[in-house]
Scaffold this motif. Structure first.
Motif, PDB file in Angstrom:
ATOM      1  N   VAL A   1      -8.241  -0.050   1.462  1.00 59.72           N
ATOM      2  CA  VAL A   1      -7.324  -1.186   1.424  1.00 59.72           C
ATOM      3  C   VAL A   1      -8.102  -2.447   1.049  1.00 59.72           C
TER       4      VAL A   1
ATOM      5  N   ASN B   1     -10.198   6.058  -1.468  1.00 58.99           N
ATOM      6  CA  ASN B   1      -9.248   4.961  -1.594  1.00 58.99           C
ATOM      7  C   ASN B   1      -9.320   4.098  -0.335  1.00 58.99           C
TER       8      ASN B   1
ATOM      9  N   VAL C   1      -1.159   4.007   4.404  1.00 55.86           N
ATOM     10  CA  VAL C   1      -2.466   4.671   4.341  1.00 55.86           C
ATOM     11  C   VAL C   1      -2.786   5.207   5.729  1.00 55.86           C
TER      12      VAL C   1
ATOM     13  N   THR D   1       0.807  -1.228   0.000  1.00 59.73           N
ATOM     14  CA  THR D   1       0.000   0.000   0.000  1.00 59.73           C
ATOM     15  C   THR D   1       0.836   1.271   0.000  1.00 59.73           C
TER      16      THR D   1
ATOM     17  N   VAL E   1      -4.137  -0.686  -2.507  1.00 57.54           N
ATOM     18  CA  VAL E   1      -5.040   0.453  -2.401  1.00 57.54           C
ATOM     19  C   VAL E   1      -5.905   0.494  -3.652  1.00 57.54           C
TER      20      VAL E   1
END
Length: 261
Positions: free
Chosen positions: A40, A38, A27, A24, A65
């Protein structure tokens, strides 16, 4: 359902929990995940070499993501994703927007909990549902890759990866709030759901409402109307609302039991 949820855990913690590689690049915690944000996702794919050829003998599970709101590969406009944040599990296999993704592009969307609104004659009360032991909910999802045929403004040079949440009939006390809920999968189902080589026919038995025993491991509590606005995004959104401020309290005595997971 599902229209809002909380995704608070750090990617490193999610990677441990879902036995995945974190791809990712970091985040931020989000207490008020809303459509088109956006999010996960946990995906499992065959790794590719430098020429883009997949290795048929190996798969890799990773955190990625994606944007919440599925855009079908054939769509002309990515704005369509805002209308496809959810897919009904009962009909996804027949819908052109979802059936190919159900066949080969399934994912899990980790959540600390989700919000749902109980609608009464004169009120709209939000509730927050989560596992009592703090484990992440694994919401069954579908993902797609979209790239425009013509992109003169170079708005999508790398294309767009989007996802949606599968929903199902609400179980037990959760039905007092709303008749739908996310399709939550127990850890015992994760491997089969994520298997990129398993077609949709092989996961039909997973596309059913969660068991009453699984739902009994969840906690459901009323929360403030602050969550109604996407501008609000902090831990206070998860605070339980005082009983005297709840117009129609739920009967929650069924939400208690051993963890069957």
């Amino acid at each position: 359902m599902c229209g809002r949820y909380a995704s608070i855990k750090a990617p490193a913690d999610l990677a441990d929990e879902f036995r995945a590689v974190d791809a990712t690049e970091g985040v931020e915690p989000d207490y008020n995940v809303a459509p088109t944000k956006n999010v996960v996702a946990v995906v499992q794919r065959h790794p590719r070499d430098a020429e883009g050829t997949p290795d048929p003998d190996t798969t890799e599970r990773s955190l990625r993501v994606v944007r919440w709101g599925l855009v079908p590969s054939w769509s002309k406009d990515p704005k369509a994703g805002a209308r496809m944040i959810n897919a009904r599990s009962e009909s996804a296999a027949e819908k052109p927007s979802f059936r190919k993704a159900l066949q080969a592009r399934r994912c899990l969307l980790p959540a600390d909990g989700w919000y749902e609104w109980q609608r009464g004659p004169e009120h709209k009360q939000p509730y927050y549902t989560h596992y009592a032991d703090g484990s992440s909910l694994a919401m069954a999802g579908l993902w797609e890759f979209w790239k425009p045929k013509d992109d003169p403004g170079n708005l999508y040079p790398d294309g767009l990866v989007t996802a949606c949440v599968l929903t199902t009939a609400a179980v037990g006390p959760l039905a007092q709030v709303h008749d739908r809920m996310p399709l939550v999968l127990p850890p015992s189902a994760w491997d089969r759901w994520l298997d990129p080589d398993a077609g949709s026919d092989s996961v039909t038995d997973l596309i059913v409402p969660p068991s009453a025993e699984l739902v009994a491991t969840m906690e459901l509590r009323p929360v403030s109307a602050l969550v109604n606005s996407v501008r609000n995004n902090g831990p206070e959104l998860l605070d339980e609302l005082a009983a005297e401020d709840v117009a129609e309290p739920l009967q929650l005595d069924l939400l208690a039991g051993p963890n069957p997971r």
